[in-house]
Structure formats: structure tokens, C-alpha cells
Design an enzyme around this catalytic site. Structure first.
Site, PDB file in Angstrom:
ATOM      1  N   ASP A 437       1.190  -1.492   0.099  1.00 47.25           N
ATOM      2  CA  ASP A 437       0.070  -0.121   0.685  1.00 47.25           C
ATOM      3  C   ASP A 437       0.946   0.760   0.441  1.00 47.25           C
ATOM      4  O   ASP A 437       2.121   1.265  -0.488  1.00 47.25           O
ATOM      5  CB  ASP A 437      -1.036  -0.107   0.737  1.00 47.25           C
ATOM      6  CG  ASP A 437      -2.167   0.482   0.718  1.00 47.25           C
ATOM      7  OD1 ASP A 437      -2.072   1.934   0.606  1.00 47.25           O
ATOM      8  OD2 ASP A 437      -2.768  -0.171   1.055  1.00 47.25           O
ATOM      9  N   HIS A 489      -3.919   5.884   4.101  1.00 43.11           N
ATOM     10  CA  HIS A 489      -4.563   4.676   3.274  1.00 43.11           C
ATOM     11  C   HIS A 489      -3.132   3.054   4.039  1.00 43.11           C
ATOM     12  O   HIS A 489      -4.442   2.582   4.257  1.00 43.11           O
ATOM     13  CB  HIS A 489      -4.504   4.320   1.988  1.00 43.11           C
ATOM     14  CG  HIS A 489      -5.104   3.760   1.276  1.00 43.11           C
ATOM     15  ND1 HIS A 489      -4.929   2.708   0.710  1.00 43.11           N
ATOM     16  CD2 HIS A 489      -6.955   3.311   1.114  1.00 43.11           C
ATOM     17  CE1 HIS A 489      -6.378   2.087   0.607  1.00 43.11           C
ATOM     18  NE2 HIS A 489      -7.011   2.504   0.208  1.00 43.11           N
ATOM     19  N   SER A 673     -11.114  -0.915  -0.211  1.00 45.73           N
ATOM     20  CA  SER A 673      -9.804  -1.222   0.563  1.00 45.73           C
ATOM     21  C   SER A 673      -9.687  -1.674   1.706  1.00 45.73           C
ATOM     22  O   SER A 673      -8.631  -2.320   2.390  1.00 45.73           O
ATOM     23  CB  SER A 673      -8.900   0.075   0.101  1.00 45.73           C
ATOM     24  OG  SER A 673      -9.022   0.725  -1.147  1.00 45.73           O
TER      25      SER A 673
END
Length: 991
Positions: A437, A489, A673
């Protein structure tokens, strides 16, 4: 030449009386036309434009023709064209010109004759751009302060008890307060300030009032008054970014938000987000409240150095001295108060005659004085830290403070799975989950002792923002996505997988006994397929560009990322990793599409769609034949459980919207996600009890229905795959695989939904009871905690297992949020009961959601907005917007409020949203020639409030602008063009 009749008709009557001579020659302005011996003056030429089109879409090419222009007494010698778009003028009778940008253009043709006279004419050309439109959805509990600083609004005062603004419960409200002379100079309240906001609300007694302050340099305080407005019942007077007060009991109250007028308020005003919802024991960096137990008129003070301690002790009458950093106890007596008053600016709030002091019960006045003194002490440069002398009692160590917000864990039966394992290794080796990520925030307290070494595979230094190539530091440097802060994220995803738990703060992870291998492959604007696959290779223990291998490969790889493009190289890498025994899990994508999204659609990858708090498919989630699981991805457009927070997935976040160190905290995101790491975490729980679990065994158990609750169409369907992940079933299945057949000797009662939220309108919900183990279960009792809740058999067998209809009745319930539970009790006391928690809302005084005036903008590749913002007001709880005349290009679409009037969207404390989601901002390709209209660009905007775990570091205050407003140029907020208001109120009308 002879003069023509039209020319003669233009002569005056006096001239017509004179005899005309024959045409002849002449010099200078002599054009051959005479009256007697006097030549007539030259006549100006007439310019005429014809155009192939005057209305069309950009880029618009127009053929112009000026040959119809005429000169009655000579000839045209020059044609000069000004196209009105800033391009150079051109000569020629018939040019072509391309207008690249939408707008209205006045094309001017100037013609010159042989005598130097000129004539001109204008032709308007309308160049149209694309028309973009959509709807911005907001929380149904959204509200807005009636007097914000936005100059395009007409404030309605709520500055006192008599004008208090009625608000619903639950609510998530955006607001603004400021001291006089602060804020933007053209805002509503620069001159007189907005000194307080009062709200009238009815509480049930089980709520938490939570204030999140937007400006890190501001100091806002929170007060709770009784229904008469005569007594302060409680106040939260901290010095950090969060204040909170628990409801003291059922009844009507006034809430006041006020800027502190002392030395600690550097900015003088701020946006804020006020949330009221169920008190689930949620706070972050717990503020000191008036109702807390501490010694009044006494504080603990620590200095910076030994040299300063004696002076500090003298100034504040400290009773003890010690080495640097050691706390000294100080009495807040008359001498100390006088010294503090001398350092304070603004109104005197500590005196016994102050209005607030008179509104306090006698036993609270000394405590109030103490809390105000702390504010002033915190600004003394010689004081390193000051705090109350708290009273302590023995009690059980609490769980993670934000766990009550993690509705998504009971939804997948995770607490029942934790009774078996939390992911600690059973075979001597940690279970490792690689998260490919944006990297990680390694200093976050919820990652303490949760990480193993990872790697950074972003080859492009600009995308990585670390100014080098690949390296062994996977720290998230920030992607500076527009929207106020970098997304962070990867930390959010990793926190869901395995955030540290039972550490009294933050959130819980699905498998907190497992370890995270942070792999950085996404940076500014995402990442490349090559970089992602290099990260996968490293995590799987395969050769890669780093030339290194991990000391032990990952057991599971989570890929919360995607693209519509197939790559054979990526498929081959996935196959190699799977052959190593690695379970690979990926998010299905957020495009509401059935088209394949990769890597989720690759062979050998477990693809995860997203569900909401009420068990439905999330509106953004992709579907299709490649879907294997559904897991909670949440939806930030609802607040079904009435806790005052959007129903997204709460996990670890950072906030770099102010300069200085990243503020470490927690926040809510939604998307597939967020769904994928739930499955990755459950797979880690399975590996903990069955270290030999293979990808093939995992797939077989999935297809057998042993890892899920069947949602949607019976059996497999393209929305939920094989169903919603059930952590308890998955762990029991792993035990069975580890121990062989018969490994589950006892019956286990399971229920399809552990929590149900009926929201504002729903009245029924079907749930299913089933035996997850062996043996027999007979339902003996059904016990509801409230009379308005029932469970009626719908399709059950002779033992009472099967479908039940939960039914609620709002008749006679007053406005607010309600909680209850219903318990299914088996006949055999050795078998576990099953409990379902139920929440409902009765609409309050403001059923129409409104988050204030919104601005919708299209943002170019360079981060600038295109044209003026669309200005829209809420209608039926949503914002329908249109952007006209957008030129060709690639754009992100943002929407939000500008309550502080600084012409930046997505500042802290503002409502902010982006298409498709704020953390995954999809670019829209615009070509007005081929697609003049793009519709249904729908997304969610919310008042975002990251709950931080630390105060702003020293020296991290935002930059100050000349006009008194504050904004950090590196914050990621989006500048935009706001239309001027039609009229400007006078100073006397400000209030």
C-alpha cells in the site's frame, strides 16, 4: 467616380440646395465627389463578418470571412481580426481560428480603406465546454451552525440562550466561532466576532457530546447548561483539539461552543465539528472536564530545566522543587491567580464576579478556576507541562477506547472468534500479513510491536517523496492527495488487519496477535504495476529488485489497490506467490462496476466486495464473477447506529493538514480497500490455529460455505460471492482442518446479524439462527430488553432454528436514538446464547439533513480549480450540482463547505468529499467534442474529524496570512474561486 444616391441622401438639407459639379480628381481626402469645388469627406468602410458557426463545443474551430465588407468611395486595403481570447491579432480577409477554452468571445473585425479610414464590427462566438453533474450525499444527521463566516451566507444568530439553534439527536454539525478582529477580513464576523454558538438539544442520557476543533492553533471550549440556561452542569476546558462531555441524564439542555479569550488562542477562531451520539466510551486524548475528579485549586507543573525551576516555583507558589522534568505541586491561590491574570489577554474569566463563575454550583467554582489557570500555564515558556492533580480509583483496565465505534467487527462475529484466538502463533512463528500500500506510520502507538521489517519499492523519487529510489524504509511520506491531508491509506488498512489491541487507546485490529509487513508501493497519484509486483515478490520470498529477501516470507498478502488493466506479468507473479503458499487477498474496486478489476480478478486472488452496516452491498462496490467474499467496507453517507460518526470503517490515520509532524490519530474511511483487510485479518486468525493452512484449503472451505454467512441470492452470487465473512465460522473451520474430522465436538449457536440498525424508517429485519457446530440446539427462550422490540418466527424448524423477523414499534417513543438487545437462549445451558443488539432512531426537530452551503469544483492535474465553483444548497438532504463549460482535460471533483471563508475547500473541520471517495479520488476525462455531458457523478461529503492522539507539536502552527486568516500552504486544502455576494451587509447588520 460619381457619388451614389445613398451618399447623397446622407447630406444635409443645406448641401442638397447647392448644385453638384461633375465627378473629378482631387488630392488628400479628395475622393472625387465634390460640391462645387469642395471635395466631400471620405466615407468610412463598413465591416461585415460571416462565420461557419458561432456556437459549438471546445475546442471549436471557426472559419471567418470578411469579404462582404464594403467601402462605398474607395477600396478596403486591410483586414484585422481580434478573436477576443487573448491570442494575437491576425490579418487577412478569411482566417480560421480555434477557441480552446469555453466561454463567450467577441470577435472584432477592423477594416481599413485606401484613405486610412476604418470600420469595425463585432461577432459573438459561444464556445461550450462539457456539462458535469451529480449528487453529493451527506449524513442524514448532518446539520450546520446557523451563523458561519462564509460571506455568501446570511447568518442567523445563535449567540445566546434566547436564539439557541435547535438541533437533532444524533447529529454531526459543522460550525464556526471567532473573537473580534480574527478570521478573514471579508467574512461575516471579522469586526464583531461570533463569540459563542448555543444549541438546544434533547438527550436520552446515553450520549457523548464531542467537539473536534478544526484549527490546530485555536482553543475552543465546550459547555453544557441546564434547560433554564442558569447553571453550567459540565464543561470541557482542554487545550488540545478535542473536547467532550457525557450526557448527565435524560432531559433538555443547552450546548455552548465558545472561543477561549485567553493567551492560548493564537488564531482567535476556528471551524469545528460537533457530534452527538451514543456514548460508547469513545474519546481520543481525553480532555479534562469540570465533572472530573481532581483536587481543586491545585495543579502539577513541570519545567524545562533545573535553572528555571526555582523561578517557576516562586511564580506559581509551587510546594516542591525537583530535577528538570519532575512535576511540582502548585496551589492556585490568590497570588498565583494574580500572576496568571497579569499574563492573560481578553476578558477576565477567573474572577468570582464573572458571569460564568456565577453560573456554576459553589463546589465547581474552584475546579473551573483551576482549569482556566491550566490554559494560561500552558502558554508560559518556562512551563513544560501542567495538569490537574487527578483523583485515582482502582478499576479494571479498559479495552481500546475507539473499539465501540468498530461496528464492523460484531458484524462478522469477530468477538466470538477472539474467544478462540486473537492471532497469536500456535506453532511457534508469528503469522505475518504483508500490506502492499502507501506504507506505514511506524510511530503510531497502535503499531507498537506489531511490525516486522518491510520495504519501499517506489522507484520514482517524485512519487515516493523520499527523494531516492527503492529502500528498506516503508514509512508513508504522504501522498498529498487533495482533501486536507494525505490519505495514509496503508496505515488505515494495516490497522484493520492487526492494530495493537487491549492497549487502552485507539482501535482494535482483526488479528492483533499477528504481525504486519509494511510494503510501500503507492505514493503520489498511486503506483505502477511493476512496483506493486516487486513488493508482492519481496513479501512472498521471491527474487526482486531489492536483491534482498525477508527473514521470513508473509503468510498473507493484502492488496487494497486496483486497476482495470490486465497484466500477464502480474498474473505470473501472483501465481508464483500462491505457489509459495501465500494467501493473496485484494479489494474488488469502488467503481460500482461489473468489469474486472485487477489484481482482484487475477486467478489465485481472493476478491472482496464491500458491505454496509446494515448488511447490504455498498453502493460503490464492484461486483462480478470474480467476487469471492463480502466484508465490511462501510458507507460514510449514513449513521445508522446513531453514534454521531459516519458508518465507515474506523482505523488508524494520520493528519498532515497542518505543518509540522504528522498528527497520529484515527478516522473513518469507506471502500472495498477497507473490506479486504477484514478478510486478511480473519485469514491470519485461521493461520494462527492452523499454521499449515494452504491457499487451496482456504478456497475449498470458502466454496463449501464454511467461512461465510450466505447473503444475497442463495449460494454464490456476483455481489457477495460466497457470502459475508464470518470470523467465528472461519476459525472453527481452521480448527477442524487442523484437528481432522470431528474437531468441533459441541454445538455452537450462530446468528446471521449480531447488530441491527433500523435507522429512521425501517421496522423489520430478518435474521437467521443456525448451528455452527455439531449436535443439536433447541431454542428455549427469546428475551427482549425493551417492549418495543419483538422476534417473531418466520421460517423455523421444530428446534427453533431458522429465520426470525425482528420487529420494532416506534409508537409512543420520543425523538432520539434507542438501544436494545434480544437474546436467544438454548435449552441446554452448556450451549452459548446468541444476542443481537438493536438500534433505532426517532426523527427529531430537523429531519432534513443540511451541511451548509456547498461549493463543487473541478480540479485540474496541477491542483488548481477550473472556473468558478458551483454554489449549491441542500435539497431533500442532498446537493444536486452542475458544472458547466468545463474544457477538455482530466479532473477530480470535490465538494464541501467553506465555513471559515478562506476560499479553501477541505480544511480541517469543513465538510469535504470527492468522487468517488475522498481517499480514492478518481479522475474524470473530459472531452466536450465527444462527450458534452457527463452525469451521475455521485459521491459523499462529510464533516471529517480525525481523532488525534497527540497535541500539536511545538512550532507546528499554521502560517499566518496578512488578512488575519490562517491556512497552511502545505495542508492540501484546495483553493477555489468563490463568486462575490450580490450585496454586502453593513457593519451594523453583521449581528
Amino acid at each position: 467616380m460619381c457619388v451614389s444616391r445613398p451618399v447623397l441622401q446622407r447630406l444635409t438639407a443645406a448641401l442638397l440646395a447647392v448644385g453638384l459639379s461633375a465627378c473629378g480628381g482631387g488630392g488628400g481626402n479628395d475622393n472625387g465627389v465634390r460640391i462645387g469645388n469642395t471635395p466631400l469627406p471620405n466615407q468610412a468602410p463598413a465591416a461585415v463578418i460571416s462565420a461557419s458557426t458561432v456556437d459549438g463545443f471546445a475546442a471549436l474551430t471557426v472559419d471567418f470571412d470578411g469579404t462582404a465588407s464594403r467601402d462605398l468611395d474607395g477600396q478596403i486595403t486591410d483586414y484585422r481580426w481580434d478573436f477576443g481570447d487573448g491570442s494575437p491579432t491576425v490579418s487577412g480577409s478569411s482566417p480560421s481560428h480555434t477557441f480552446t477554452d469555453p466561454g463567450g468571445y467577441n470577435v472584432r473585425l477592423t477594416v481599413t480603406d485606401n484613405d486610412g479610414s476604418t470600420g469595425e464590427v463585432l461577432q459573438n462566438v459561444r464556445v461550450r465546454g462539457a456539462r458535469l453533474s451529480g449528487t453529493v450525499q451527506i449524513l442524514t444527521t448532518s446539520a450546520v451552525d446557523s451563523d458561519v463566516n462564509d460571506r455568501l451566507t446570511s447568518p442567523v444568530s445563535n449567540d445566546d440562550f434566547f436564539s439557541a439553534q435547535a438541533i437533532p439527536n444524533p447529529v454531526r454539525l459543522g460550525g464556526w466561532v471567532n473573537l473580534p478582529g480574527t478570521g478573514t477580513r471579508d467574512g461575516n464576523f471579522f469586526t464583531n466576532g461570533d463569540p459563542a454558538d448555543f444549541y438546544a438539544v434533547t438527550l436520552t442520557g446515553n450520549e457523548l457530546i464531542l467537539l473536534k476543533i478544526g484549527d490546530a492553533t485555536a482553543d475552543l471550549d465546550l459547555y453544557l447548561w441546564d434547560e433554564t440556561g442558569s447553571t453550567i452542569l459540565d464543561s470541557s476546558l482542554g487545550r488540545d483539539a478535542t473536547e467532550s462531555i457525557p450526557a448527565p441524564g435524560p432531559g433538555s439542555y443547552f450546548i455552548e461552543v465558545v472561543p477561549f479569550a485567553g493567551v492560548s488562542n493564537l488564531s482567535g477562531g476556528s471551524n469545528y465539528v460537533l457530534s452527538i451520539g451514543q456514548d460508547l466510551g469513545v474519546t481520543a486524548r481525553r480532555p479534562t472536564r469540570l465533572s472530573d475528579a481532581f483536587v481543586p485549586d491545585e495543579v502539577l507543573i513541570a519545567g524545562h530545566s533545573n535553572r528555571l525551576l526555582p523561578a517557576m516555583a516562586s511564580r506559581y507558589a509551587a510546594t516542591e522543587r525537583g530535577r528538570a522534568g519532575r512535576f511540582s505541586r502548585s496551589q492556585i491561590g490568590p497570588e498565583t491567580l494574580e500572576r496568571i491574570r497579569a499574563r492573560q489577554t481578553g476578558p477576565r474569566l477567573m474572577g468570582s464576579a464573572s458571569p460564568r463563575m456565577q453560573s456554576l454550583a459553589a463546589e465547581h467554582r474552584a475546579k473551573y478556576r483551576t482549569l482556566l489557570a491550566l490554559k494560561a500555564l500552558s502558554q508560559d515558556p518556562e512551563v513544560a507541562h501542567a495538569e490537574v492533580n487527578a483523583m485515582l480509583v482502582a478499576h479494571r483496565t479498559p479495552d481500546d477506547e475507539l473499539y465501540p465505534l468498530q461496528w464492523h467487527y460484531p458484524e462478522i462475529k469477530l468477538p466470538a472468534a477472539w474467544d478462540i484466538t486473537t492471532g497469536e502463533p500456535s506453532g511457534g512463528q508469528d503469522v505475518i500479513v504483508a500490506v502492499v500500500d502507501t506504507g506505514i506510520l511506524p510511530n503510531h502507538p497502535d503499531f507498537d510491536d506489531q511490525l516486522v521489517s518491510g520495504y519501499d519499492f517506489i522507484a520514482d523519487a517524485g512519487r515516493a517523496r523520499d527523494f531516492n529510489g527503492i529502500d528498506n524504509d516503508p514509512t508513508d511520506q504522504g501522498d498529498f492527495a487533495y482533501g486536507g491531508s494525505s490519505s495514509f491509506h496503508g496505515s488505515h488498512v494495516a490497522g484493520t488487519v492487526a492494530a495493537r489491541s487491549d492497549n487502552t487507546e485507539g482501535v482494535a485490529g482483526v488479528a492483533w496477535g499477528a504481525k504486519i509487513m509494511p510494503m510501500r508501493a503507492l505514493g503520489v497519484d498511486g503506483g505502477t504495476a511493476y512496483d506493486v509486483m516487486q513488493a508482492v515478490r519481496y513479501a512472498a520470498g521471491l527474487d526482486n529488485d531489492s536483491g534482498r529477501l525477508p527473514s521470513r516470507r508473509a503468510d498473507i498478502i493484502n492488496l487494497s489497490l486496483g486497476s482495470p488493466f490486465f497484466s500477464q506479468a502480474a498474473q505470473d507473479t501472483i501465481t508464483e506467490a500462491r505457489n509459495q503458499g501465500v494467501i493473496i487477498i485484494a479489494s474488488a474496486g469502488n467503481e460500482s462496476s461489473t468489469a474486472p478489476n485487477y489484481p482482484a480478478a487475477y486467478n489465485g486472488v481472493v476478491s472482496v466486495s464491500a458491505s454496509t452496516i446494515d448488511g447490504t452491498l455498498a453502493p460503490y462496490s464492484n461486483t462480478g464473477s470474480s467476487i469471492d467474499f463480502a466484508a465490511p467496507g462501510g458507507f460514510n453517507g449514513t449513521d445508522r447506529n446513531g453514534d454521531g460518526f459516519p458508518d465507515g470503517v474506523i482505523s488508524i490515520l494520520g493528519d498532515d493538514s497542518v505543518s509540522g509532524p504528522v498528527q497520529l490519530g484515527y478516522g473513518s474511511l469507506n471502500g472495498t480497500s477497507m473490506a479486504a483487510p477484514h478478510v486478511a485479518g480473519v485469514a491470519a486468525l485461521m493461520k494462527a490455529v492452523h499454521p499449515g493452512l494452504t491457499p487451496a484449503q482456504f478456497d475449498a472451505a470458502l466454496e463449501a460455505g464454511n467461512l461465510t454467512d450466505d447473503f444475497g441470492t442463495a449460494g454464490y452470487d456476483p455481489s457477495f460471492g460466497w457470502g459475508l465473512i464470518n470470523a467465528q465460522k472461519a476459525v472453527l473451520t481452521a480448527l477442524d482442518l487442523a484437528n481432522g474430522p470431528g474437531g468441533i465436538p459441541l454445538p455452537v449457536l450462530g446468528v446471521s446479524l449480531s447488530s441491527v440498525n433500523f435507522g429512521v424508517l425501517a421496522t423489520t429485519q430478518v435474521v437467521r439462527l443456525s448451528n455452527l457446530g455439531s449436535g443439536t440446539i433447541v431454542i428455549n427462550e427469546i428475551n427482549a430488553s425493551e417492549p418495543w422490540l419483538q422476534a417473531l418466527p418466520a421460517a423455523v424448524d421444530g428446534n427453533g432454528l431458522g429465520d426470525y423477523q425482528l420487529r420494532i414499534d416506534r409508537t409512543g417513543l420520543s425523538e432520539g436514538a434507542y438501544n436494545a438487545s434480544i437474546e436467544f437462549v438454548p435449552l441446554d445451558p452448556a450451549t452459548n446464547p446468541a444476542t443481537i443488539t438493536v438500534t433505532l432512531q426517532v426523527p427529531g426537530v430537523n429531519p432534513s439533513a443540511d451541511a451548509g452551503l456547498f461549493f463543487v469544483i473541478a480540479v485540474n492535474e496541477d491542483g488548481s480549480s477550473e472556473g468558478n465553483a458551483a454554489v449549491v444548497a441542500a435539497r431533500n438532504g442532498a446537493y444536486e450540482w452542475v458544472l458547466n463549460d468545463i474544457p477538455a482535460g482530466s479532473y477530480r471533483i470535490f465538494a464541501g463547505s467553506d465555513m471559515d471563508n478562506d476560499n479553501f475547500l477541505c480544511d480541517a473541520g469543513e465538510s469535504c468529499g470527492a468522487f468517488r471517495t475522498l481517499d480514492i479520488q478518481e479522475r474524470i476525462s473530459v472531452d466536450p467534442q465527444t462527450t458534452p455531458t457527463i452525469e451521475d457523478l455521485d459521491f459523499v461529503s462529510e464533516f471529517r474529524a480525525v481523532l488525534t492522539t497527540q497535541a500539536l507539536a511545538d512550532g507546528a502552527a499554521p502560517d499566518k496570512r496578512v488578512d488575519g486568516a490562517s491556512h497552511d500552504d502545505n495542508a492540501g486544502g484546495i483553493p477555489f474561486r468563490k463568486p462575490a455576494p450580490p450585496t454586502r451587509r453593513s457593519a451594523a447588520e453583521e449581528r
